[in-house]
Design an enzyme around this catalytic site. Structure first.
Site, PDB file in Angstrom:
ATOM      1  CB  CYS A   1      10.125   1.237  17.231  1.00 36.02           C
ATOM      2  SG  CYS A   1       8.471   0.736  16.797  1.00 36.02           S
TER       3      CYS A   1
ATOM      4  NE  ARG B   1      14.788   0.275  20.835  1.00 38.23           N
ATOM      5  CZ  ARG B   1      14.778   0.634  22.112  1.00 38.23           C
ATOM      6  NH1 ARG B   1      15.734   0.231  22.912  1.00 38.23           N
ATOM      7  NH2 ARG B   1      13.819   1.395  22.579  1.00 38.23           N
TER       8      ARG B   1
ATOM      9  CD1 TRP C   1       7.512  -5.884  18.595  1.00 39.79           C
ATOM     10  CD2 TRP C   1       5.984  -4.420  19.324  1.00 39.79           C
ATOM     11  NE1 TRP C   1       6.596  -6.574  19.354  1.00 39.79           N
ATOM     12  CE2 TRP C   1       5.647  -5.699  19.807  1.00 39.79           C
ATOM     13  CE3 TRP C   1       5.151  -3.354  19.651  1.00 39.79           C
ATOM     14  CZ2 TRP C   1       4.535  -5.946  20.606  1.00 39.79           C
ATOM     15  CZ3 TRP C   1       4.043  -3.591  20.442  1.00 39.79           C
ATOM     16  CH2 TRP C   1       3.749  -4.870  20.919  1.00 39.79           C
TER      17      TRP C   1
ATOM     18  CG  ASN D   1      10.413   3.787  20.203  1.00 44.79           C
ATOM     19  OD1 ASN D   1       9.456   3.063  20.408  1.00 44.79           O
ATOM     20  ND2 ASN D   1      11.475   3.821  20.981  1.00 44.79           N
ATOM     21  N   GLY D   2       6.958   4.806  19.736  1.00 40.08           N
ATOM     22  CA  GLY D   2       6.019   5.198  20.783  1.00 40.08           C
ATOM     23  C   GLY D   2       4.602   5.121  20.270  1.00 40.08           C
TER      24      GLY D   2
ATOM     25  CD  GLU E   1      12.741 -15.509  33.886  1.00 43.28           C
ATOM     26  OE1 GLU E   1      11.685 -14.867  34.023  1.00 43.28           O
ATOM     27  OE2 GLU E   1      13.594 -15.222  33.017  1.00 43.28           O
TER      28      GLU E   1
ATOM     29  CE  LYS F   1      13.524 -16.031  29.550  1.00 40.30           C
ATOM     30  NZ  LYS F   1      13.848 -14.871  30.327  1.00 40.30           N
TER      31      LYS F   1
ATOM     32  CD  GLU G   1      10.995 -14.556  26.704  1.00 39.24           C
ATOM     33  OE1 GLU G   1      10.679 -13.464  26.233  1.00 39.24           O
ATOM     34  OE2 GLU G   1      11.691 -14.647  27.733  1.00 39.24           O
TER      35      GLU G   1
ATOM     36  CG  HIS H   1      -5.787 -25.336  45.661  1.00 36.78           C
ATOM     37  ND1 HIS H   1      -6.706 -25.586  46.649  1.00 36.78           N
ATOM     38  CD2 HIS H   1      -4.568 -25.445  46.248  1.00 36.78           C
ATOM     39  CE1 HIS H   1      -6.087 -25.803  47.795  1.00 36.78           C
ATOM     40  NE2 HIS H   1      -4.771 -25.720  47.576  1.00 36.78           N
TER      41      HIS H   1
ATOM     42  CE  LYS I   1      17.145  -7.665  26.199  1.00 37.37           C
ATOM     43  NZ  LYS I   1      17.016  -8.967  26.856  1.00 37.37           N
TER      44      LYS I   1
HETATM   45  O1  M6R Z   1      13.501  -3.998  30.369  1.00 37.27           O
HETATM   46  P1  M6R Z   1      12.614  -4.589  31.414  1.00 37.27           P
HETATM   47  O2  M6R Z   1      13.318  -5.468  32.361  1.00 37.27           O
HETATM   48  O3  M6R Z   1      11.783  -3.550  32.119  1.00 37.27           O
HETATM   49  O4  M6R Z   1      11.603  -5.502  30.592  1.00 37.27           O
HETATM   50  C1  M6R Z   1      10.547  -6.170  31.214  1.00 37.27           C
HETATM   51  C2  M6R Z   1      10.075  -7.322  30.362  1.00 37.27           C
HETATM   52  O5  M6R Z   1       9.641  -6.868  29.117  1.00 37.27           O
HETATM   53  C3  M6R Z   1      11.179  -8.369  30.156  1.00 37.27           C
HETATM   54  O6  M6R Z   1      11.647  -8.845  31.382  1.00 37.27           O
HETATM   55  C4  M6R Z   1      10.660  -9.570  29.337  1.00 37.27           C
HETATM   56  O7  M6R Z   1       9.670 -10.244  30.041  1.00 37.27           O
HETATM   57  C5  M6R Z   1      11.862 -10.468  29.030  1.00 37.27           C
HETATM   58  N1  M6R Z   1      12.393 -10.156  27.748  1.00 37.27           N
HETATM   59  C6  M6R Z   1      11.547 -11.892  29.094  1.00 37.27           C
HETATM   60  O8  M6R Z   1      12.656 -12.678  28.803  1.00 37.27           O
END
Ligand code: M6R
Length: 613
Positions: free
Chosen positions: A2, A27, A74, A100-101, A486, A490, A493, A509, A608
């Site tokens: 948010c 956000r 969000w 926000n929260g 990673e 990627k 998402e 396994h 984000k």
């Molecule tokens: O702001 P942060 O690094 O603490 O966020 C952690 C995750 O939410 C963040 O790395 C998320 O997995 C990425 N947007 C993925 O690309």
């Protein structure tokens, strides 16, 4: 999660709020809305969907008012729709709030309100908090300030709220606990936002309220108090960010721009920490403070989430290899709810792009309570995590707007490697020649990253054959295993394709049962001490019909002969290969998302900055 914006001054508030919402849309983008306060009237506009839906919705409306608040959501409590969109109005219609929260005890508060005749339009916890403030105000004939203080003393959870009332038509109230807020000070005006980007172009004088503070803003002055009503003096800082850093700069997407910024952002991460011409570590105050903190540490516990957790995993490999300190890597969301053993002198190291991730913040609070020293690696300057740390290092990657972490992930790796090298140098745990070799190779990386980016067209054409895949596996060993994780994250998402990352040897396994002629398997097979082993793993998948996509070192002839498609990477030290390999996987996911016609900057359901647990 948010984004919130607010304005009080003499300008028209709406254009300022709208611009701010666009900047904060990363956000959350389930809905957006604004309230304008003009001549003791609250004008509310809100709409499901992205900010552009709101923009269309208000076309032709009278949008007057020089006080206002805006929100991009969000969804947590209640589905994304017009009714659950913020701002919310109080039951009597006299107050408006954005939030926000999460209010954790909202069900109890709601019951009290229902018993007292309140009715609700939305399913949100925000409307409950707002009405609870109204309830206390009317019941005990309190000023709004007192009602707000008392309500917040009873509320459990995290929040940043902005509040307007027709009874106080020249005041904007804000309060925060856990969720971020920055306040920009202008000339007879104030700007409020979840991060500093909406303030750019208006002011560079800011302060960041602490947890459990209420801010009362009038056009000509402001006051900060804690929840007991005691005055607080905020620390005013200069905002150093530039407006052009948050523009797309001619690129089609922020993600694309941010991937292409990596040679520069990585150089910025190294600058001042390593001699950019010789590769010698610089003993700055910054690095000296890290080293004195870490060199006697019996153990390091890394806590983080998502991509930052993957960076942490690689940090574990590097720190143990070079600095010989035992490292554990924990998901912050797990760490915070278990009963971890923390020894005196242990360092809990948080990694976070935003510096606001709720789980990481709470994990750190817990570690701090148990006597751990806190070190953090963060990108957003002035955010909550460095503020609660004993020492910290910024990644200096610049603002990252695309929801997927790209350049900030690279920055996190950069700081972790420098940290491992500088502790190793201090402890003499590896030879000075080895440090020198690594240092020289580190300063070559920006150039090598540029070389990898040149493969974009090749990656684009290879991706065409895989857009109909429903699953993809990413396999790597050693330093490439966290990068396999990673790569899978990627792809999930950005392209919504199911993907898994695995240590290549773990395939046997269980996951090998998934392999058939439809399954693309991405192998990170650049030259390192596991090279021969990974070739055997490739053979195993090939024998079962899997489609192999390989990352191989330039000049390699064995891996390309086994793979259907190969991306070649410049040769570098095996410890540093992840810096290059991850770039290929970022481009691969980006192209998958683009070729499937998806919104790569704002993928569905994501935000984000995850400021709720
Ligand atoms: O702001 P942060 O690094 O603490 O966020 C952690 C995750 O939410 C963040 O790395 C998320 O997995 C990425 N947007 C993925 O690309």
């Amino acid at each position: 999660m948010c984004g919130i914006v607010g304005y009080i001054g003499f300008k028209e508030a709406f254009p300022i709020l709208l611009k701010g919402l666009k900047r904060l849309e990363y956000r959350g983008y389930d809905s957006s809305g604004v309230v304008l306060l003009e001549e003791e009237t609250l004008q509310l506009f809100k709409k499901k969907g992205k900010v552009k839906e709101l923009e269309q919705f208000v076309e032709g409306e009278q949008l007057a008012g020089n006080i206002g608040i805006g929100h991009t959501r969000w969804a947590t409590h209640g589905v994304p729709n017009d009714l659950n969109a913020h701002p919310h109005l109080s039951f009597d219609g006299n107050m408006a709030m954005i939030h926000n929260g999460i209010i954790e005890n909202y069900a109890n508060l709601k019951q009290i309100l229902v018993d007292n005749g309140f009715e609700f339009k939305s399913e949100t916890d925000t409307e409950v908090l707002l009405n609870y403030i109204q309830f206390l105000k009317n019941k005990d004939l309190l000023s709004l300030e007192m009602a707000l203080q008392q309500a917040l003393q009873q509320v459990k959870g995290t929040y940043c709220i902005l509040l307007l009332s027709v009874d106080e038509p020249n005041v904007l109230f804000a309060a925060r606990k856990g969720s971020p807020l920055v306040i920009g000070i202008g000339k007879n005006e104030f700007f409020l936002a979840s991060d500093a980007t909406p303030l750019l172009g208006y002011t560079n004088e800011v302060f960041y309220p602490n947890n459990e503070e209420i801010i009362i803003l009038r056009r000509h002055d402001y006051q900060v108090i804690n929840f007991n009503g005691e005055q607080v003096t905020p620390v005013i800082q200069e905002l150093l960010m530039e407006e052009k850093a948050i523009e797309k700069g001619g690129f089609d997407h922020y993600m694309l721009k941010e991937m292409y910024e990596q040679p520069e952002s990585f150089t910025n991460c190294l600058r001042g920490r390593i001699q950019l011409d010789t590769g010698t570590l610089i003993k700055t105050e910054d690095i000296r403070s890290w080293v004195s903190l870490f060199q006697k540490a019996p153990r390091i516990i890394i806590v983080s989430c998502g991509s930052s957790w993957h960076a942490g995993l690689l940090g574990e490999y590097w720190i143990e290899e070079l600095a010989r300190i035992p490292v554990e890597v924990e998901y912050a969301s797990e760490f915070r709810y278990r009963n971890p053993i923390i020894y005196p002198g242990d360092i809990v190291l948080a990694i976070s792009q935003s510096g606001e991730t709720a789980d990481t913040l709470v994990a750190l609070e817990k570690a701090k309570d148990q006597g751990a020293l806190i070190f953090s690696i963060v990108n957003v300057v002035g955010s909550s995590i460095p503020r609660m740390s004993d020492a910290y290092a910024y990644t200096h990657s610049g603002p990252e707007i695309g929801v997927a972490s790209t350049k900030t992930f690279l920055g996190q790796l950069g700081v972790l490697m420098l940290l491992a090298m500088s502790i190793a140098e201090e402890k003499n745990s590896i030879s000075s020649e080895r440090i020198m070799t690594l240092g020289k190779e580190m300063i070559r990386l920006p150039h090598l990253i540029e070389e990898v980016l040149k493969q974009h067209d090749h990656i684009k054409s290879v991706v065409k054959s895989y857009t109909s895949a429903t699953d993809v596996l990413f396999l790597g060993r050693g330093y490439n295993f966290p990068i396999a994780l990673e790569g899978a994250l990627k792809l999930k998402e950005i392209s919504y394709i199911h993907a898994e990352g695995y240590p290549a040897a773990e395939m046997k396994h269980g996951p090998i049962a998934l392999v058939d002629e439809h399954l693309p398997v991405v192998f990170l097979a650049t030259k390192d001490n596991c090279y021969e082993k990974i070739i055997s793993n490739i053979q195993e998948i090939k024998a079962r019909g899997g489609k192999i996509i390989a990352l191989a070192t330039e000049g390699d002839q064995i891996v390309p002969a086994l793979a259907k498609d190969t991306f070649f990477l410049p040769e570098t030290d095996e410890l540093l290969a992840p810096f290059l390999n991850v770039i290929v996987l970022q481009l691969f996911s980006y192209e998958m998302g683009i070729q499937k016609g998806l919104d790569v900057d704002q993928p569905r359901n994501l935000a984000k900055s995850v400021t709720v647990e």
